[in-house]
Design an enzyme around this catalytic site. Structure first.
Site, PDB file in Angstrom:
ATOM      1  N   LYS A  81       0.803  -1.228   0.000  1.00  4.72           N
ATOM      2  CA  LYS A  81       0.000   0.000   0.000  1.00  4.72           C
ATOM      3  C   LYS A  81       0.830   1.270   0.000  1.00  4.72           C
ATOM      4  O   LYS A  81       0.430   2.278  -0.574  1.00  4.72           O
ATOM      5  CB  LYS A  81      -0.941  -0.010   1.185  1.00  4.72           C
ATOM      6  CG  LYS A  81      -1.893  -1.153   1.084  1.00  4.72           C
ATOM      7  CD  LYS A  81      -3.004  -0.992   2.071  1.00  4.72           C
ATOM      8  CE  LYS A  81      -4.199  -1.666   1.474  1.00  4.72           C
ATOM      9  NZ  LYS A  81      -5.417  -1.053   1.945  1.00  4.72           N
ATOM     10  N   LYS A 137      -2.479   2.560   9.106  1.00  3.59           N
ATOM     11  CA  LYS A 137      -2.834   1.438   8.227  1.00  3.59           C
ATOM     12  C   LYS A 137      -1.618   0.584   7.914  1.00  3.59           C
ATOM     13  O   LYS A 137      -0.506   1.086   7.803  1.00  3.59           O
ATOM     14  CB  LYS A 137      -3.431   1.973   6.920  1.00  3.59           C
ATOM     15  CG  LYS A 137      -4.709   2.772   7.136  1.00  3.59           C
ATOM     16  CD  LYS A 137      -5.158   3.522   5.888  1.00  3.59           C
ATOM     17  CE  LYS A 137      -5.647   2.594   4.803  1.00  3.59           C
ATOM     18  NZ  LYS A 137      -6.237   3.374   3.678  1.00  3.59           N
ATOM     19  N   LEU A 183     -10.896  10.242   7.336  1.00  4.00           N
ATOM     20  CA  LEU A 183     -12.056  10.964   6.813  1.00  4.00           C
ATOM     21  C   LEU A 183     -13.290  10.489   7.568  1.00  4.00           C
ATOM     22  O   LEU A 183     -13.501   9.293   7.729  1.00  4.00           O
ATOM     23  CB  LEU A 183     -12.193  10.725   5.308  1.00  4.00           C
ATOM     24  CG  LEU A 183     -10.956  11.141   4.487  1.00  4.00           C
ATOM     25  CD1 LEU A 183     -10.983  10.533   3.108  1.00  4.00           C
ATOM     26  CD2 LEU A 183     -10.875  12.657   4.391  1.00  4.00           C
ATOM     27  N   ARG A 220      -7.375  -6.715 -10.481  1.00  2.00           N
ATOM     28  CA  ARG A 220      -8.157  -7.879 -10.904  1.00  2.00           C
ATOM     29  C   ARG A 220      -9.576  -7.439 -11.227  1.00  2.00           C
ATOM     30  O   ARG A 220      -9.938  -6.287 -11.037  1.00  2.00           O
ATOM     31  CB  ARG A 220      -8.226  -8.880  -9.758  1.00  2.00           C
ATOM     32  CG  ARG A 220      -8.771  -8.214  -8.502  1.00  2.00           C
ATOM     33  CD  ARG A 220      -9.188  -9.167  -7.419  1.00  2.00           C
ATOM     34  NE  ARG A 220      -9.260  -8.517  -6.129  1.00  2.00           N
ATOM     35  CZ  ARG A 220     -10.268  -7.789  -5.681  1.00  2.00           C
ATOM     36  NH1 ARG A 220     -11.337  -7.600  -6.439  1.00  2.00           N
ATOM     37  NH2 ARG A 220     -10.251  -7.224  -4.495  1.00  2.00           N
TER      38      ARG A 220
END
Ligand code: ADP
Length: 447
Positions: free
Chosen positions: A116, A158, A203, A291
């Protein structure tokens, strides 16, 4: 064009890909576990190969067995569907080394987007708007505090290797930050074997809006508009729409143009989805999936284009069948994911489907791999089908959806159909007025 495609998946998506192959006159091979010997994709394929016992790691994730199945049957390409090996860069590389085409992007592109931090860096470089946050991994509390103070609280920590919504922690103030950082790191380490984490602005009330893109691998990119997947439970999508009730044509063209150019510049090949959070008219990149997505049929419904045909064309070197100006958006489509789950507690409800009756009529599509008398094995995910409804506008789509849900019968097990019958009558849903927290709040109230 390919002679024979091996489908390395199961359930509705295996059948979905099989249908596209049949239409294109391509022979099909499916692989299956011993638990899936009676599955619909096995019944309808030209050839099938049993590749192992029920657990996924011994069958649908068993790269050696799948490559062996290709060699035995002479398949010249593999479609991975979604989930399982669809975003496994090693699998793509191994197939390439065996001269078998992976119907998807290169291993390198999968690798970039699977990390990420790297994905966000790449997105930023390609001109895609991202969530403000740290430039890379954060390990020191001091650094975390500095970044958080700069972007402002609340912030979210994250996992770089994250997926399925795991390894994320919100910190509302500096007092929360240390614990959030430590828990996110240890959760990420335990879940993914990689404890790299990063920080971004949290957010409060975003929508989840994602752009369907395609690259031809030779520098051309197009977008197929967006899907709104804000109705989620535990980060799992439940209901998806195209187009988003929140966007106008101008916003669509602007963000779509940015995404199409990005995949072109990246030299990306095949289908991809660029996911954003959307708040107050701004888009914030969160990740790119390399994908086909579960929810791709809503895009097919409003564009009239078969995305699996396009995947196969592009992978075989035939290029995209459409230019950007050929892609038009007609009406509105909604998909409901029908899971074999209790509609209140969401606990899986495997068992035998004693009676299965699907709705029909104008604007209705049901993608499913089950049938009356089918026994749902307990080893895999609980998706048993998708109801996709199309109308000339959102109002017509909702009227048709309500009617289709009334016709749908699944006896013998519990399903999420009653949840959709409730949602379709809800005023917020009717108005398209919901964000990514709406469904969780609604379910909490219903309890
Ligand atoms: P995963 O790959 O684990 O699904 P994502 O980055 O796609 O992780 O995020 C999953 C979900 O977490 C999002 O759909 C959203 O609900 C929430 N989320 C992620 N980043 C943020 C953020 N910056 N602010 C608010 N919510 C977020």
């Amino acid at each position: 064009m390919f002679q024979k495609i091996l489908i390395a998946n199961r359930g509705e998506i295996a059948l979905r890909v099989l249908r596209a192959c049949k239409e294109l006159g391509i022979q099909t091979v499916v692989v299956h576990s011993t638990a899936d010997a009676d599955a619909m994709h096995v019944r309808l394929a030209d050839e099938s190969v049993c590749i192992g016992p029920p657990p996924s790691r011994d069958s649908y994730l068993n790269i050696h067995q799948i490559v062996a199945a290709c060699e035995i049957t002479g398949a010249d390409a593999v479609h991975p569907g979604y989930g399982f090996l669809s975003e496994n860069a090693k699998f793509a590389d191994i197939l390439a080394a065996h001269n078998i085409t992976f119907i998807g992007p290169t291993g390198d592109h999968i690798r970039i987007m699977g990390d990420k931090i790297e994905a966000k860096r790449t997105a930023k470089r390609l001109g895609i708007p991202v969530v403000p946050g740290s430039d890379g991994a954060i390990s020191e509390e001091k650094e975390a505090k500095r970044v958080a103070a700069e972007i402002g609280y609340p912030v979210i920590i994250k996992a770089s290797a994250g997926g399925g919504g795991r390894g994320m922690k919100v910190a509302r103030s500096e007092a929360d930050l240390e614990i959030a950082l430590q828990t996110a790191k240890s959760e990420a380490g335990a879940a993914f074997g990689d404890d790299a984490v990063y920080i971004e602005k949290y957010l409060e009330k975003p929508r989840h809006i994602e752009l369907q893109v395609f690259g031809d691998g030779a520098g051309r990119g197009v977008h197929f508009g967006e899907r709104d997947c804000s109705l989620q439970r535990r980060h799992q999508k439940v209901w998806e729409e195209a187009n988003s009730p929140a966007l106008n044509a101008e916003e669509r063209a602007r963000i779509g143009g940015i995404c199409a150019k990005a995949v072109a510049d990246l030299g990306y090949s095949g289908a991809g989805t660029i996911e954003f959070l959307y708040e107050d008219g701004e888009f914030y990149f969160i990740e790119m999936n390399t994908r086909l997505q579960v929810e791709h049929p809503v895009t097919e419904a409003i564009t009239g284009i078969d995305l699996v045909h396009e995947q196969i064309r592009v992978a075989s070197g035939g290029g995209l069948s459409v230019r950007q100006e050929d892609i038009k958006f007609n009406g509105h489509a909604i998909e409901c994911r029908i899971n074999a789950e209790d509609p209140r507690t969401f606990t899986p409800s495997p068992g035998t489907i004693t009676h299965f009756h699907t709705p029909g009529g104008l604007g209705i599509r049901v993608d499913s791999g089950v049938y009356s008398g089918y026994k749902i094995p307990p080893y895999y995910d609980s998706l048993i089908g998708k109801l996709i409804v199309h109308g000339r506008n959102r109002v017509e789509c909702m009227m048709r959806l309500r009617r289709a849900l009334d016709e749908f019968v699944v006896d013998g097990i519990k399903t999420t159909l009653p949840l959709f019958r409730d949602l379709v009558g809800n005023p917020d849903i009717a108005n398209g007025d919901y964000d990514i927290h709406w469904l969780e709040k609604y379910l909490a109230k219903e309890e």
